[in-house]
Design a protein around this motif. Structure first.
Motif, mmCIF file in Angstrom:
data_model
loop_
_atom_site.group_PDB
_atom_site.id
_atom_site.type_symbol
_atom_site.label_atom_id
_atom_site.label_comp_id
_atom_site.label_asym_id
_atom_site.label_seq_id
_atom_site.Cartn_x
_atom_site.Cartn_y
_atom_site.Cartn_z
ATOM 1 N N VAL A 1 0.868 -1.179 0.000
ATOM 2 C CA VAL A 1 0.000 0.000 0.000
ATOM 3 C C VAL A 1 0.903 1.226 0.000
ATOM 4 O O VAL A 1 1.725 1.402 0.901
ATOM 5 C CB VAL A 1 -0.912 0.010 1.240
ATOM 6 N N GLU A 2 0.793 2.048 -1.014
ATOM 7 C CA GLU A 2 1.744 3.149 -1.187
ATOM 8 C C GLU A 2 1.796 4.070 0.023
ATOM 9 O O GLU A 2 2.875 4.481 0.470
ATOM 10 C CB GLU A 2 1.386 3.949 -2.439
ATOM 11 N N SER A 3 0.630 4.379 0.581
ATOM 12 C CA SER A 3 0.594 5.326 1.698
ATOM 13 C C SER A 3 1.206 4.758 2.970
ATOM 14 O O SER A 3 1.535 5.499 3.898
ATOM 15 C CB SER A 3 -0.849 5.753 1.973
ATOM 16 N N SER A 4 1.380 3.431 3.023
ATOM 17 C CA SER A 4 1.919 2.805 4.241
ATOM 18 C C SER A 4 3.419 2.568 4.165
ATOM 19 O O SER A 4 4.040 2.202 5.174
ATOM 20 C CB SER A 4 1.214 1.462 4.495
ATOM 21 N N LEU A 5 4.005 2.752 2.991
ATOM 22 C CA LEU A 5 5.434 2.467 2.848
ATOM 23 C C LEU A 5 6.265 3.489 3.608
ATOM 24 O O LEU A 5 6.113 4.690 3.435
ATOM 25 C CB LEU A 5 5.830 2.493 1.362
ATOM 26 N N GLN A 6 7.180 2.972 4.445
ATOM 27 C CA GLN A 6 8.060 3.837 5.213
ATOM 28 C C GLN A 6 9.523 3.715 4.794
ATOM 29 O O GLN A 6 10.385 4.391 5.347
ATOM 30 C CB GLN A 6 7.946 3.507 6.706
ATOM 31 N N VAL A 7 9.787 2.843 3.828
ATOM 32 C CA VAL A 7 11.166 2.571 3.420
ATOM 33 C C VAL A 7 11.370 3.107 2.003
ATOM 34 O O VAL A 7 10.728 2.637 1.058
ATOM 35 C CB VAL A 7 11.477 1.066 3.472
ATOM 36 N N ASP A 8 12.257 4.077 1.856
ATOM 37 C CA ASP A 8 12.458 4.724 0.562
ATOM 38 C C ASP A 8 12.896 3.731 -0.516
ATOM 39 O O ASP A 8 12.452 3.820 -1.660
ATOM 40 C CB ASP A 8 13.499 5.835 0.684
ATOM 41 N N ASP A 9 13.772 2.785 -0.166
ATOM 42 C CA ASP A 9 14.251 1.827 -1.161
ATOM 43 C C ASP A 9 13.124 0.963 -1.700
ATOM 44 O O ASP A 9 13.128 0.572 -2.877
ATOM 45 C CB ASP A 9 15.339 0.932 -0.552
#
Length: 293
Positions: A194-202
């Motif tokens: 889920v794009e809004s939940s991603l916390q890792v830039d890589d």
């Protein structure tokens, strides 16, 4: 008159200093929160100042607290040496580890299971977490993160490399056709976080390299990605060390797309305790044994 310094207060402080939270220290020590708080207050009264200061990320050690921490670690090491000299197991206590799901299942569980067989008095708690490294102590002894961490006052070491690649089920490819170029993926639902939940830039950059997807199944769980891909819901962006061994999945655009990543281990203040150091070594040994290092 200054209050006498109590050893139990000093060792309770050491647990809070390492874990960054009273609640986490209480769990490890088998105490309640009020007992931890009372012992820290007693230590600070005996030492005449603050040993810990609250930050947004948890409790951090003050300069006075670093003196207390050195003394507590000296006592801890003496007790460990005494236990070893009398036949006790130096690898004991509790280790709390935060790591991504896929890494936990493929590497961490086998490593700590073998370690626990060799050291049955060691307790291990595994917390599922796919996020950037915390800048402050966070209630865990060891963090596994995606990508090289930028963090102060911590020991970081690489664990293994892997790649995100594209996969689909044979049934899906028969129905929808095999993509032959990256731009053709715009006609295929992409299964990923889920794009809004991603916390890792890589991890975010992995999706940015791909065209916009039609409506698809997204999840915060990598195992949901695998199952949705195997069920024919679309093209999955999956870790190769999971997907390559799943017979339900077929590689897609193998030569055209691979997003290389790495897992790193982060330990606050270095792997000071025997249990944390043994856990880290067991993890490295397992990764080497399966050829993933």
């Amino acid at each position: 008159m200054p209050r006498p310094l109590q050893p139990e207060a000093l060792m309770t402080f050491l647990a809070v200093a390492r874990l960054g939270r009273y609640t986490a220290a209480a769990e490890v020590l088998g105490l309640n929160h009020s007992t931890v708080s009372r012992r820290i207050a007693a230590l600070e009264a005996a030492m005449g100042g603050r040993t810990l200061v609250r930050t947004s990320g948890g409790w951090e050690v003050t300069p006075l607290g670093r003196r207390a921490m050195a003394a507590a670690e000296s006592i801890e090491e003496s007790l460990r040496a005494l236990g070893t000299d009398t036949g006790g197991d130096p690898v004991q206590g509790m280790v709390r580890i935060a790591a991504p799901e896929a890494f936990t299942s493929a590497f961490l569980v086998p490593a700590v299971s073998r370690l626990h067989r060799d050291h049955p008095t060691l307790a291990v708690e595994l917390l599922a977490a796919t996020q950037r490294v915390r800048q402050n102590r966070s209630g865990v002894d060891l963090e596994i993160v995606v990508g090289r961490p930028q963090v102060h006052r911590a020991y970081a070491t690489p664990v293994c490399d892997y790649s995100l690649r594209l996969y689909a089920s044979a049934d899906y490819l028969e129905r929808r056709g095999l993509p032959t170029a990256i731009d053709e993926l715009s006609r295929h639902p992409l299964i990923y976080y889920v794009e809004s939940s991603l916390q890792v830039d890589d991890l975010d950059r992995a999706a940015q390299r791909l065209p916009a997807s039609p409506p698809s199944i997204r999840s915060t769980s990598v195992f949901a990605h695998v199952e949705a891909t195997a069920a024919g819901a679309g093209v999955g962006v999956l870790p190769d060390f999971l997907a390559d061994r799943d017979e339900r999945l077929v590689p897609v655009l193998r030569e055209a797309y691979a997003h290389p990543l790495s897992y790193w281990a982060v330990v606050r203040d270095g792997p000071r305790t025997t249990a944390v150091a043994a856990t880290l070594e067991a993890l490295h040994a397992h990764v080497r044994s399966v050829g993933a290092a």
